[in-house]
Design an enzyme around this catalytic site. Structure first.
Site, PDB file in Angstrom:
ATOM      1  N   SER A  65       0.803  -1.224   0.000  1.00  0.00           N
ATOM      2  CA  SER A  65       0.000   0.000   0.000  1.00  0.00           C
ATOM      3  C   SER A  65       0.841   1.283   0.000  1.00  0.00           C
ATOM      4  O   SER A  65       1.655   1.482  -0.895  1.00  0.00           O
ATOM      5  CB  SER A  65      -0.944  -0.075   1.193  1.00  0.00           C
ATOM      6  OG  SER A  65      -1.814   1.004   1.208  1.00  0.00           O
ATOM      7  N   ASP A 277      -3.495   6.146  -3.069  1.00  0.00           N
ATOM      8  CA  ASP A 277      -2.324   5.595  -2.374  1.00  0.00           C
ATOM      9  C   ASP A 277      -1.688   4.522  -3.270  1.00  0.00           C
ATOM     10  O   ASP A 277      -2.113   4.315  -4.411  1.00  0.00           O
ATOM     11  CB  ASP A 277      -2.697   5.069  -0.979  1.00  0.00           C
ATOM     12  CG  ASP A 277      -3.423   3.737  -1.023  1.00  0.00           C
ATOM     13  OD1 ASP A 277      -4.040   3.432  -2.065  1.00  0.00           O
ATOM     14  OD2 ASP A 277      -3.371   2.991  -0.033  1.00  0.00           O
ATOM     15  N   ASP A 279      -1.692   1.310  -3.552  1.00  0.00           N
ATOM     16  CA  ASP A 279      -2.416   0.182  -4.143  1.00  0.00           C
ATOM     17  C   ASP A 279      -3.841   0.586  -4.531  1.00  0.00           C
ATOM     18  O   ASP A 279      -4.688  -0.274  -4.817  1.00  0.00           O
ATOM     19  CB  ASP A 279      -2.414  -1.051  -3.226  1.00  0.00           C
ATOM     20  CG  ASP A 279      -3.115  -0.818  -1.897  1.00  0.00           C
ATOM     21  OD1 ASP A 279      -3.287   0.355  -1.505  1.00  0.00           O
ATOM     22  OD2 ASP A 279      -3.492  -1.807  -1.238  1.00  0.00           O
ATOM     23  N   ASP A 281      -6.474   1.822  -2.950  1.00  0.00           N
ATOM     24  CA  ASP A 281      -7.698   1.561  -2.188  1.00  0.00           C
ATOM     25  C   ASP A 281      -8.043   2.749  -1.289  1.00  0.00           C
ATOM     26  O   ASP A 281      -8.916   2.653  -0.433  1.00  0.00           O
ATOM     27  CB  ASP A 281      -7.615   0.256  -1.375  1.00  0.00           C
ATOM     28  CG  ASP A 281      -6.572   0.293  -0.283  1.00  0.00           C
ATOM     29  OD1 ASP A 281      -5.784   1.259  -0.228  1.00  0.00           O
ATOM     30  OD2 ASP A 281      -6.535  -0.653   0.529  1.00  0.00           O
ATOM     31  N   GLU A 371     -13.064   5.904   6.489  1.00  0.00           N
ATOM     32  CA  GLU A 371     -12.094   6.369   7.475  1.00  0.00           C
ATOM     33  C   GLU A 371     -11.656   7.762   7.016  1.00  0.00           C
ATOM     34  O   GLU A 371     -11.638   8.040   5.810  1.00  0.00           O
ATOM     35  CB  GLU A 371     -10.878   5.452   7.505  1.00  0.00           C
ATOM     36  CG  GLU A 371     -11.165   4.100   8.099  1.00  0.00           C
ATOM     37  CD  GLU A 371      -9.881   3.294   8.336  1.00  0.00           C
ATOM     38  OE1 GLU A 371      -9.754   2.729   9.425  1.00  0.00           O
ATOM     39  OE2 GLU A 371      -9.029   3.234   7.442  1.00  0.00           O
ATOM     40  N   ALA A 372     -11.273   8.594   7.973  1.00  0.00           N
ATOM     41  CA  ALA A 372     -10.842   9.947   7.615  1.00  0.00           C
ATOM     42  C   ALA A 372      -9.700   9.892   6.591  1.00  0.00           C
ATOM     43  O   ALA A 372      -9.597  10.738   5.701  1.00  0.00           O
ATOM     44  CB  ALA A 372     -10.407  10.701   8.865  1.00  0.00           C
ATOM     45  N   ARG A 508      -0.602   6.079  18.915  1.00  0.00           N
ATOM     46  CA  ARG A 508      -1.080   7.256  18.183  1.00  0.00           C
ATOM     47  C   ARG A 508      -1.935   8.130  19.088  1.00  0.00           C
ATOM     48  O   ARG A 508      -2.710   7.632  19.907  1.00  0.00           O
ATOM     49  CB  ARG A 508      -1.896   6.837  16.972  1.00  0.00           C
ATOM     50  CG  ARG A 508      -1.098   6.043  15.970  1.00  0.00           C
ATOM     51  CD  ARG A 508      -1.679   6.145  14.571  1.00  0.00           C
ATOM     52  NE  ARG A 508      -1.074   5.153  13.698  1.00  0.00           N
ATOM     53  CZ  ARG A 508       0.117   5.299  13.115  1.00  0.00           C
ATOM     54  NH1 ARG A 508       0.822   6.389  13.305  1.00  0.00           N
ATOM     55  NH2 ARG A 508       0.601   4.338  12.344  1.00  0.00           N
TER      56      ARG A 508
HETATM   57  C1  16G Z   1      -4.330  -0.128   7.779  1.00  0.00           C
HETATM   58  C2  16G Z   1      -5.796  -0.212   7.459  1.00  0.00           C
HETATM   59  C3  16G Z   1      -6.443   1.142   7.550  1.00  0.00           C
HETATM   60  C4  16G Z   1      -6.166   1.786   8.882  1.00  0.00           C
HETATM   61  C5  16G Z   1      -4.706   1.777   9.194  1.00  0.00           C
HETATM   62  C6  16G Z   1      -4.467   2.191  10.631  1.00  0.00           C
HETATM   63  C7  16G Z   1      -6.915  -1.589   5.818  1.00  0.00           C
HETATM   64  C8  16G Z   1      -6.985  -1.996   4.371  1.00  0.00           C
HETATM   65  N1  16G Z   1      -5.988  -0.710   6.104  1.00  0.00           N
HETATM   66  O1  16G Z   1      -3.651   0.606   6.813  1.00  0.00           O
HETATM   67  O2  16G Z   1      -7.808   0.985   7.360  1.00  0.00           O
HETATM   68  O3  16G Z   1      -6.641   3.092   8.906  1.00  0.00           O
HETATM   69  O4  16G Z   1      -4.181   0.473   9.042  1.00  0.00           O
HETATM   70  O5  16G Z   1      -3.130   2.145  10.926  1.00  0.00           O
HETATM   71  O6  16G Z   1      -7.658  -2.068   6.664  1.00  0.00           O
HETATM   72  P1  16G Z   1      -2.618   2.288  12.413  1.00  0.00           P
HETATM   73  O7  16G Z   1      -3.230   1.180  13.205  1.00  0.00           O
HETATM   74  O8  16G Z   1      -1.140   2.213  12.297  1.00  0.00           O
HETATM   75  O9  16G Z   1      -3.067   3.627  12.889  1.00  0.00           O
HETATM   76 MG    MG Z   2      -3.824   1.077   0.452  1.00  0.00          MG
END
Ligand code: 16G
Ligand code: MG
Length: 545
Positions: A65, A277, A279, A281, A371-372, A508
């Protein structure tokens, strides 16, 4: 079994680096590409088992991604094009981490636990992004599938959502569309052209969109798709991969996190732009105003535009269908407020990660989830699709209702319901703006985002933070939530939460408030609380100003 001896031999060609432990995280396995060969082979094995278990085609996508070029990753796609179920994420982690000599045992455990009939046929679709490591890694997946006697189809270079689409088409016997990239372009572009066909005299300016392809697969695929759009959408493609590096100072993640335009793109004031991004999505929109100020329209703005559009159409069509918007804790407070109080739309909040939003959205007739950060799509229940279809075909209803039903039907067809899809989301947003005759500035003024700030804190073990209420409250460590509550009280329109990342070894922090200074100060103070109460490592967080 002879078959298993063979697997043992073949797996030795994809050896696991000693001591390496990886987790099937929020979006599959993801790390430096050099560490992934054995994972890919094993995911080929697992996808084959999953296919035997579900008696359906399973997808495997090789991509990392928005991560840098040197990383790679893999995710599994379940029969209806959704992400693989949680139980199998655990199987994936176990299989990935088994030592070489324990691999067969790990495999047999899964077969036993899931009561898999090994004589069942298996089919696996494989896709990959444009990373230089993707070719050999996707070959390792194919090797894994054939080691267990499964059939595979290699789609080669495709976006993640295209692979999800293929899997769904295959398992619905073509009802969702034709399982080819050509079928994908035909389905979505035709719906787009139908949707925009009666929009009054759009000028070339209104048809024009500036796109940042993140130097990735999305750019290649948009180029392939262009002729299907018959100039109804005129895309100037930047960061198309011909020179720049994948995701380097460009792409949706960069634009969202840095809150500035990508490099490699010249934006004229007021011009509508978007970024994919790596990939494809995820998508975000943006523009700069006449003073040169940058304005980001993120997943929350998209969810608002889309749900408003759909709600209006449902009302015009006289259809009593339940619509909801699904967000995460990162959704800007202004968007939630607008949706609940002005639009009177039901809003639900879930944990971060597409699969969580997807599942909640399935509970409604029309579930809009975003998601934002720009991951999102719309789901229509079977009943909703049938009602819309019936009304669109009913010649006895008045013109207004029928027209709304036809628009709804084409809207369904422009949406990739299997997963958030930058290409399909782009076509949907472009169609809505065209139908409403709306500029990006007008879209932006629907509501004003509350200033916000996101920070990261390094701690010794991020698992000490446990959250509840869709990650909006911390249960542990003791005292952290009280500390956050007290800090939030100091500011106006303020909100803050902390959560352990699912993709990076950090905690975070999110904060929003009435001014940027307050949001920054609150984010900093909450970071300090995390550092002190949750075992911070390295230097103490410093104020932003
Ligand atoms: C991944 C998730 C995304 C989420 C992000 C949070 C998918 C396809 N991708 O990229 O939805 O917002 O993780 O990342 O589900 P974090 O847990 O590091 O904040
Ligand atoms: Mg992606």
């Amino acid at each position: 079994m002879a078959e298993f001896q063979e697997i043992s031999k073949l797996s030795a060609l994809h050896p696991k680096p000693a001591g390496l432990v990886l987790q099937y995280g929020t979006s599959g396995f993801r790390t430096n590409a050099k560490q992934l060969d054995h994972i890919m082979f094993r995911m080929g094995l697992l996808a084959t088992l999953r296919s035997k278990k579900t008696k359906a085609t399973i997808g495997v996508m090789v991509t990392a991604s928005h991560n840098p070029e040197e990383d790679n990753g893999v995710k599994l796609v379940d029969p209806m094009g959704e992400m693989v179920t949680q139980d199998w994420e655990e199987h994936a982690t176990q299989l990935a981490n088994a030592d070489q000599e324990d691999l067969l045992t790990a495999l047999k455990n899964i077969i036993e636990k899931e009561a898999i009939n090994m004589s069942q046929e298996a089919n696996v679709f494989v896709g990959k992004d444009t990373r230089s490591s993707s070719a050999s890694l996707s070959q390792a997946v194919l090797d894994g599938v054939s080691a267990l006697g499964g059939h595979s189809k290699d789609y080669g270079l495709v976006t993640t959502p295209q692979l999800h689409y293929m899997v769904c088409c295959q398992n619905t016997q073509g009802k969702y569309g034709e399982a080819t990239v050509e079928g994908y372009y035909t389905k979505f572009c035709q719906a787009f052209i139908q949707l925009t066909k009666n929009t009054s005299n759009r000028t070339d300016d209104q048809k024009h969109l500036c796109l940042d392809g993140a130097n990735g697969i999305g750019a290649l695929k948009v180029r392939e798709m262009e002729s299907h759009l018959k100039k109804e959408l005129q895309i100037s493609l930047n960061n198309d991969g011909s020179k720049g590096r994948l995701n380097h100072q460009c792409g949706a993640d960069y634009v969202k996190v840095q809150q500035k335009p990508p490099t490699g793109i010249k934006i004229n004031p007021g011009e509508r732009c978007c970024s994919f991004d790596g990939d494809a999505d995820r998508i975000v929109y943006y523009y700069t105003d006449s003073e040169g100020t940058f304005h980001l329209l993120d997943g929350d703005k998209m969810a608002t535009l889309i749900s408003t559009f759909l709600k209006e159409l449902l009302t015009q069509a006289g259809l009593d269908l339940k619509i909801a918007v699904v967000q995460t804790a990162y959704a800007n407070g202004s968007s939630t407020h607008y949706l609940e109080n002005t639009m009177k739309v039901l809003v639900r909040c879930t944990k971060t990660g597409v699969k969580h939003l997807h599942h909640v959205a399935q509970e409604f007739d029309v579930g809009v989830y975003f998601e934002a950060n720009g991951h999102g799509t719309v789901l229509f229940s079977k009943a909703a699709e049938e009602k819309i279809q019936q009304l669109a075909e009913d010649t006895n209803v008045n013109d207004k209702r029928r027209k709304a039903a036809l628009l709804l039907r084409n809207t369904i067809n422009v949406i990739n319901q299997t997963v958030g899809d930058a290409i399909s989301d782009m076509l949907l947003i472009e169609a809505i703006l065209a139908i409403k005759g709306m500029t990006i500035q007008q879209w932006d003024t629907i509501y004003t985002d509350l200033p916000n700030r996101q920070l990261k804190v390094k701690v010794a073990d991020r698992r000490v933070i446990d959250t509840t209420d869709a990650e909006r409250r911390a249960v542990t460590p003791a005292g952290l939530q009280e500390a956050i509550d007290n800090l939030v009280k100091k500011y106006r329109q303020a909100r803050s939460f902390v959560r352990p990342s699912g993709t990076e070894d950090v905690v975070r922090v999110y904060a929003e408030a009435d001014t940027q200074e307050s949001a920054d100060a609150l984010a900093h103070e909450v970071s300090l609380a995390v550092y002190r109460l949750a075992g911070g490592v390295g230097d103490e967080p410093k104020p932003l100003h």
